[in-house]
Design a protein around this motif. Structure first.
Motif, PDB file in Angstrom:
ATOM      1  N   SER A 134       1.218  -1.584  -0.086  1.00 33.42           N
ATOM      2  CA  SER A 134       0.048  -0.121   0.077  1.00 33.42           C
ATOM      3  C   SER A 134       1.008   1.565   0.054  1.00 33.42           C
ATOM      4  N   LEU A 135       0.497   2.104  -0.327  1.00 34.93           N
ATOM      5  CA  LEU A 135       1.344   3.291  -0.406  1.00 34.93           C
ATOM      6  C   LEU A 135       0.676   4.290   0.599  1.00 34.93           C
ATOM      7  N   GLY A 136       1.968   5.169   1.521  1.00 32.33           N
ATOM      8  CA  GLY A 136       1.385   5.989   2.287  1.00 32.33           C
ATOM      9  C   GLY A 136       2.808   7.442   2.115  1.00 32.33           C
ATOM     10  N   THR A 137       2.268   8.959   2.782  1.00 32.33           N
ATOM     11  CA  THR A 137       2.991  10.019   2.162  1.00 32.33           C
ATOM     12  C   THR A 137       4.772   9.967   3.698  1.00 32.33           C
ATOM     13  N   ASP A 138       4.313   8.951   4.297  1.00 31.75           N
ATOM     14  CA  ASP A 138       4.852   9.460   6.109  1.00 31.75           C
ATOM     15  C   ASP A 138       4.595  11.208   6.198  1.00 31.75           C
ATOM     16  N   GLY A 139       5.089  11.752   7.598  1.00 29.33           N
ATOM     17  CA  GLY A 139       4.839  12.902   7.842  1.00 29.33           C
ATOM     18  C   GLY A 139       5.311  14.387   6.984  1.00 29.33           C
ATOM     19  N   VAL A 140       5.227  15.001   7.445  1.00 34.43           N
ATOM     20  CA  VAL A 140       5.357  16.552   6.234  1.00 34.43           C
ATOM     21  C   VAL A 140       6.494  16.308   6.149  1.00 34.43           C
ATOM     22  N   SER A 141       7.336  16.924   7.441  1.00 34.28           N
ATOM     23  CA  SER A 141       8.783  16.945   7.137  1.00 34.28           C
ATOM     24  C   SER A 141       9.670  16.297   6.554  1.00 34.28           C
ATOM     25  N   SER A 142       9.287  14.583   5.632  1.00 35.72           N
ATOM     26  CA  SER A 142       9.820  14.441   4.991  1.00 35.72           C
ATOM     27  C   SER A 142       9.425  14.291   4.165  1.00 35.72           C
ATOM     28  N   ASN A 143       8.845  15.244   2.892  1.00 32.62           N
ATOM     29  CA  ASN A 143       8.275  14.338   2.541  1.00 32.62           C
ATOM     30  C   ASN A 143       7.479  16.138   1.030  1.00 32.62           C
ATOM     31  N   ASN A 144       7.263  17.367   1.077  1.00 30.74           N
ATOM     32  CA  ASN A 144       7.365  18.038   2.261  1.00 30.74           C
ATOM     33  C   ASN A 144       5.305  18.062   2.256  1.00 30.74           C
ATOM     34  N   ASN A 145       4.507  17.345   1.512  1.00 37.69           N
ATOM     35  CA  ASN A 145       3.008  17.561   1.531  1.00 37.69           C
ATOM     36  C   ASN A 145       2.214  16.072   1.835  1.00 37.69           C
ATOM     37  N   LEU A 146       1.060  16.686   2.006  1.00 37.59           N
ATOM     38  CA  LEU A 146       0.256  14.814   1.757  1.00 37.59           C
ATOM     39  C   LEU A 146      -0.357  14.592   0.673  1.00 37.59           C
ATOM     40  N   ASP A 147       0.097  14.816  -0.337  1.00 35.89           N
ATOM     41  CA  ASP A 147      -0.699  14.401  -1.550  1.00 35.89           C
ATOM     42  C   ASP A 147      -0.103  13.208  -2.398  1.00 35.89           C
ATOM     43  N   MET A 148      -1.271  12.225  -2.314  1.00 30.32           N
ATOM     44  CA  MET A 148      -1.380  11.479  -2.819  1.00 30.32           C
ATOM     45  C   MET A 148      -1.233  10.878  -3.887  1.00 30.32           C
ATOM     46  N   PHE A 149      -1.536  12.201  -5.123  1.00 30.67           N
ATOM     47  CA  PHE A 149      -0.936  11.929  -6.480  1.00 30.67           C
ATOM     48  C   PHE A 149       0.041  11.823  -7.016  1.00 30.67           C
ATOM     49  N   SER A 150       0.667  12.970  -6.087  1.00 33.98           N
ATOM     50  CA  SER A 150       2.308  13.449  -6.384  1.00 33.98           C
ATOM     51  C   SER A 150       2.854  11.340  -6.323  1.00 33.98           C
ATOM     52  N   GLU A 151       2.578  11.052  -4.726  1.00 29.81           N
ATOM     53  CA  GLU A 151       3.202   9.826  -4.352  1.00 29.81           C
ATOM     54  C   GLU A 151       2.917   8.378  -5.170  1.00 29.81           C
ATOM     55  N   MET A 152       1.681   8.882  -5.406  1.00 27.09           N
ATOM     56  CA  MET A 152       2.038   7.878  -6.905  1.00 27.09           C
ATOM     57  C   MET A 152       2.241   7.745  -8.025  1.00 27.09           C
ATOM     58  N   LYS A 153       2.446   8.829  -8.701  1.00 28.14           N
ATOM     59  CA  LYS A 153       3.266   9.056  -9.446  1.00 28.14           C
ATOM     60  C   LYS A 153       4.532   8.074  -9.725  1.00 28.14           C
ATOM     61  N   THR A 154       4.785   9.087  -8.276  1.00 28.21           N
ATOM     62  CA  THR A 154       6.421   9.333  -7.534  1.00 28.21           C
ATOM     63  C   THR A 154       6.717   7.902  -7.492  1.00 28.21           C
ATOM     64  N   MET A 155       6.012   6.827  -7.474  1.00 27.11           N
ATOM     65  CA  MET A 155       6.131   5.169  -6.715  1.00 27.11           C
ATOM     66  C   MET A 155       5.916   4.631  -7.967  1.00 27.11           C
TER      67      MET A 155
END
Lengths: 425, 425
Positions: free
Chosen positions: A294-315
């Motif tokens: 599954s997919l997660g963003t982790d905390g904002v300090s190590s990301n730095n947002n909670l956008d799962m669309f961006s996370e999905m593409k990055t993955m």
């Protein structure tokens, strides 16, 4: 006959199978019917979705949402420096008011970028529960237990967890559930890991833990116990299909077998692993080994947002380049990881648009330059969409955002509050 | 005295140095003054930017913008399959009308995500020039020359290039410039590479070429010539400080020395390289070797959008994880690559907010959940922002978007046109 709690999503396009122009009837908190024969008379609220893509809400299986308070703190540092000099000193100043405000902000951000469920590990979690109740989000909340191998601390941490279960589990029409959340094998004693797992099993709760995030952590454990993290956790019998292991970056082939046998779910956090330079998790190998990713963003300090669309593409992109194979993580797999697999990890009947499932649904705008042309809804959603393309969000059968406007939250006030409060940190 | 072409950006926060509340006066197409003493009387148009971050417009140094027409075509395929079975057959059907529509769509998307200048290589480029003239964008346009080692073809390709220079170079108040653009060492004869470089030198133009994108390409050249791509290009004397090499994924340490000596700029395209599984370009090594690195999106089929904010974050995160060092590509460096270095590569006096520079400026919204709190403008812009946070865009001293509304383009019509036209492909 029209129920007051029914919603009709009219003439939409389902991302999953590109069926054009079908309608979805939501009754109470579930999907009641999917058909192109549904009419406006079938529901009390009708959403015209003819220009919108419809898909399950995104499921963030590893977060520390109140860390929105720490956005922009300690970028571009080594992990230990980041923790010791930036994050921990500020976290020591957290309190109820701050965590509540930070959680509300995170939920505004998550809803606005299409996340409907999140699995959170942090402190002052009753405040996050309060925010989740108000925002309308589906939440798994865990108090992050850390005993640093101290007996007294272990007991008090377990008590905190017990208190959270008592006060928050199955509240807000069951939208809020507690997850038992020992922080990690390197911050928790063996006793804490075992006793907390017993607590999880007794209450039938998710067990959420950081595992194998950095190479250092793995090397240290090998020195201490001559075991890899998952070997150790398996040895003390805390792994099963209610376990979510966050990160899993350095997992070996032997550990893959354990994860498969025990039905453990992995929460992959690509942006965080990249930003902190932890490493690239072997997602394609997990999938080959039939492990639920599954997919997660982790905390904002190590990301730095909670956008799962961006996370999905990055993955998806990261796995392609890391394996030098463009055919891995095709769009369908990528979407499944972000929706269906998250639901499986959390043991909720969601993550799919089909009859009987929980009505956790998002509508995505298509009349945008970067979403044109719309050849393949799956492709546009994974590779072209921005989180801000989410137009409408329904969680548990309730509209929490319509036409980009949050229904339950005062966005402007939340932004002002956190802008002020963050100065305390 | 108020000039009709003057704009005051009032009370803004500069991302570059976090100076709070300063104002910027634009006169004609340049930045005239930066001061907190400027008043509304100093300009004919005042933009209140007290809630906005101000930074140079983003510069996309490698694109094929009309490929928006092919968005969603051939995802998740091997490069050769992707080209042979998906891209090339469709590109064979391109015509003036399609390229014009696709270019307009791309420009709508680029402006809406904060790009002010792009360096494009494609076909039917007079149509892209027409679209650039209308949209108000700053554009470097190159006809992608490919002779496949054929004498006749070489001559006709050079003629196409010459025609483009004659018709489009230095048009639209000098916003549009032609770049001489031989496609790549593996698709162009040595003669074409040399003769086109002569044409570039004679007209003082940028020379834009794909180099070292895939390992196959490098291996093939080694077999044929016993040289790496940059060794070969250096040997035939086409490298200098007016050369932009797109990709540069497989560049060796020896080649780094050549690039440094000759002052060549690299255009890094992380998303494309990841999606096509070409590899990870050694950006940190380029920087260590004082090579000018800029950023590009490549075409939409291998990305699949033109959002330079997303590209910027992807670049930084990818380098961190690839070097296992979180300290590389700090926020300032990342922003410089995306602005200042792009301007240097293209030899334009832009990419910085300072007096005398071209007024290519973007304003970014801050009153958004994912941009809160605003501790560090640089950090929020690189790691938290979405392309859709861009509120206002000024190019060459003219407002081309204000409050998310495009000034020169009819967004709705463009989206409809491409939706229809793309069906021809």
């Amino acid at each position: 006959m029209v129920e007051t709690t029914s919603i009709l999503i009219k003439d939409t396009t389902l991302v999953s199978d590109s069926i054009q122009k079908t309608s979805i009837l939501i009754q109470d908190n579930k999907i009641e019917e999917i058909s192109n024969k549904l009419t406006d008379n079938d529901a009390s609220k009708v959403i015209n979705a003819s220009d919108k893509l419809c898909m399950p809400g995104l499921i963030n299986t590893h977060s520390h949402v109140a860390m929105t308070l720490l956005r922009g703190v300690g970028d571009d540092q080594e992990l230990q420096t980041w923790l010791n000099e930036y994050i921990w000193p500020k976290e020591a100043k957290l309190n109820d008011e701050l965590v509540y405000a930070g959680s509300l902000l995170a939920m505004a951000e998550m809803i606005k970028t299409g996340t409907t469920t999140f699995n959170d590990m942090y402190f002052f979690m009753e405040q996050t529960a309060k925010a989740a109740e108000e925002s309308g989000m589906r939440a798994f909340l865990g108090y992050g237990m850390i005993d640093l191998f101290d007996d007294e601390k272990r007991k008090s941490e377990l008590n905190e967890c017990k208190k959270l279960i008592k006060n928050c589990h199955n509240t807000a029409n069951n939208r809020i559930k507690v997850a038992v959340s020992p922080h990690a094998p390197y911050t928790c004693s063996e006793e804490l890991l075992i006793e907390s797992k017993q607590m999880a099993r007794k209450n039938d709760l998710i067990y959420h833990i950081h595992v194998s995030e950095t190479k250092t952590e793995v090397d240290d454990l090998k020195k201490q116990r001559n075991q890899t993290p998952f070997e150790y956790l398996n040895d003390i019998d805390v792994l099963d299909d209610k376990t979510i292991a966050a990160h899993g970056v350095w997992t070996t082939d032997d550990e893959m077998k354990i994860l498969n046998q025990k039905g453990v779910s992995v929460s992959h956090n690509p942006s965080s692993n990249m930003k902190l330079a932890s490493g690239i998790a072997p997602i394609t190998k997990y999938l080959e080994n039939d492990i639920n990713v599954s997919l997660g963003t982790d905390g904002v300090s190590s990301n730095n947002n909670l956008d799962m669309f961006s996370e999905m593409k990055t993955m998806a992109l990261l796995q392609k380049v890391n394996t030098l194979n463009p055919k891995v993580l095709k769009t369908k797999t990528t979407i499944d990881i972000t929706t269906k697999n998250g639901a499986k990890a959390l043991n909720i009947d969601a993550g799919e648009i089909s009859v009987g499932k929980l009505a956790d649904i998002i509508l995505v705008d298509t009349k945008l330059p970067h979403m044109t042309p719309l050849r393949s809804p799956e492709s546009n959603v994974v590779y072209s969409a921005l989180g801000s393309d989410v137009n409408t969000v329904i969680i548990d059968g309730k509209i929490v955002m319509e036409d980009r406007k949050l229904t339950n939250l005062n966005e402007k006030e939340i932004i002002e509050d956190v802008s002020q409060l963050a100065k305390q940190l």
